[in-house]
Design an enzyme around this catalytic site. Structure first.
Site, PDB file in Angstrom:
ATOM      1  N   SER A  94       0.836  -1.195   0.000  1.00 58.03           N
ATOM      2  CA  SER A  94       0.000   0.000   0.000  1.00 58.03           C
ATOM      3  C   SER A  94       0.877   1.254   0.000  1.00 58.03           C
ATOM      4  O   SER A  94       1.713   1.420  -0.881  1.00 58.03           O
ATOM      5  CB  SER A  94      -0.950  -0.048   1.204  1.00 58.03           C
ATOM      6  OG  SER A  94      -1.942   0.941   1.105  1.00 58.03           O
ATOM      7  N   ASP A 225      -8.596  -6.059  -4.714  1.00 58.23           N
ATOM      8  CA  ASP A 225      -8.207  -4.881  -3.935  1.00 58.23           C
ATOM      9  C   ASP A 225      -9.113  -3.696  -4.279  1.00 58.23           C
ATOM     10  O   ASP A 225      -9.086  -3.208  -5.416  1.00 58.23           O
ATOM     11  CB  ASP A 225      -6.756  -4.531  -4.249  1.00 58.23           C
ATOM     12  CG  ASP A 225      -6.191  -3.429  -3.377  1.00 58.23           C
ATOM     13  OD1 ASP A 225      -6.978  -2.707  -2.731  1.00 58.23           O
ATOM     14  OD2 ASP A 225      -4.958  -3.280  -3.348  1.00 58.23           O
ATOM     15  N   HIS A 253      -6.957  -5.956  -0.224  1.00 59.49           N
ATOM     16  CA  HIS A 253      -6.008  -5.010   0.374  1.00 59.49           C
ATOM     17  C   HIS A 253      -5.801  -5.361   1.853  1.00 59.49           C
ATOM     18  O   HIS A 253      -5.948  -4.520   2.743  1.00 59.49           O
ATOM     19  CB  HIS A 253      -6.555  -3.588   0.235  1.00 59.49           C
ATOM     20  CG  HIS A 253      -5.520  -2.514   0.383  1.00 59.49           C
ATOM     21  ND1 HIS A 253      -4.749  -2.062  -0.656  1.00 59.49           N
ATOM     22  CD2 HIS A 253      -5.126  -1.798   1.467  1.00 59.49           C
ATOM     23  CE1 HIS A 253      -3.939  -1.103  -0.235  1.00 59.49           C
ATOM     24  NE2 HIS A 253      -4.142  -0.934   1.068  1.00 59.49           N
TER      25      HIS A 253
END
Length: 275
Positions: A94, A225, A253
């Site tokens: 991320s 995601d 995610h």
């Protein structure tokens, strides 16, 4: 604790043989290093010196200083310096993937390799624009700073992980609650999740420079995601030019048990190829 700047100390944990090649794990925004699952850390630590750490304003690290997000990339170099590590394999998730891209641009001599997932290219990269987060996730993020007591905050964070996880893998909601309880116990409470969201984001529009990267890069695609939806992984790999792409089926995610085996397999293969 490792000092990375004047008045800034970061909590750092090492596992594995201190003489083995180092692997630096760089977590996402508002997330303690404890979000890296022990199963992944311990598997890598069987062959590598694995380092995870708390960003500023997370976990046990210094809180309340003024900084830009790009400074968190400099902090990662400071962690390596503090541990006496000349070069490392860097794994970024991320926001950690964005920070790792900055390391590839500014400190390529410090990286054996990079692994990037649940992220997209830095702004300004060639090619089509990367798709934004899902609308319902953006709406949920808009409630991040609303006042809540600890019970409600814990519930919000567990729901956040459930949303980030996507819609392809079933995860017991109690696992997300347990994750945030572990992080809170480590941190001394439920720290505010907002500091990274309001930090200066200047200096991140450097995607056009990624084509010059020569460090070996693996991009792991997370098809479910909602924060960096497809084709972010393909766009990132295209911007880099030299990257390989591996897909972890069902991954969103987040790092639930179901993705840890194939994700760690992909990371270990890349590290072995990059030495």
């Amino acid at each position: 604790m490792v000092q990375v700047a004047d008045g800034v100390q970061l909590w750092v944990e090492e596992r594995g043989d201190p003489g083995a090649p180092a692997v630096l794990l760089v977590m996402g925004a508002a997330s303690s290093g404890l979000v890296w699952p022990d199963e992944l850390v311990d598997r890598l630590a069987a062959s590598y010196r694995v380092v995870r750490y708390d960003h500023r304003d997370t976990g046990r690290s210094t809180r309340g200083t003024t900084y830009a997000l790009r400074d968190l990339a400099t902090d990662a170099v400071g962690v390596l310096d503090g541990l006496g590590v000349d070069r490392a394999h860097v794994v970024g998730m991320s926001m950690g993937g964005l920070l790792t891209q900055l390391l590839l641009l500014d400190h390529p001599d410090r990286l054996h390799s990079a692994t990037l997932f649940c992220t997209g290219p830095l702004g300004g990269a060639a090619g089509e624009p990367a798709p934004p987060p899902a609308d319902d996730l953006l709406a949920f993020w808009a409630t991040m700073a609303e006042p809540r007591d600890d019970e409600a905050e814990l519930a919000w964070r567990a729901e956040h992980w459930a949303r980030l996880n996507g819609d392809q893998l079933d995860v017991d909601p109690a696992e997300w609650v347990a994750l945030e309880q572990r992080v809170a116990a480590h941190s001394g409470g439920l720290l505010p999740a907002t500091p990274h969201a309001v930090a200066d984001q200047g200096g991140l529009a450097r995607g056009a420079e990624l084509a010059a990267v020569r460090v070996p890069v693996l991009v792991v695609e997370a098809p479910a995601d909602p924060a960096y939806p497809p084709p972010n992984a393909q766009l990132l790999a295209g911007a880099l030019g030299n990257a390989r792409v591996v897909t972890v089926p069902g991954m969103g995610h987040a790092l639930p048990p179901a993705v840890l085996g194939p994700l760690t397999d992909a990371i270990e293969e890349h590290l072995a190829r990059s030495m």
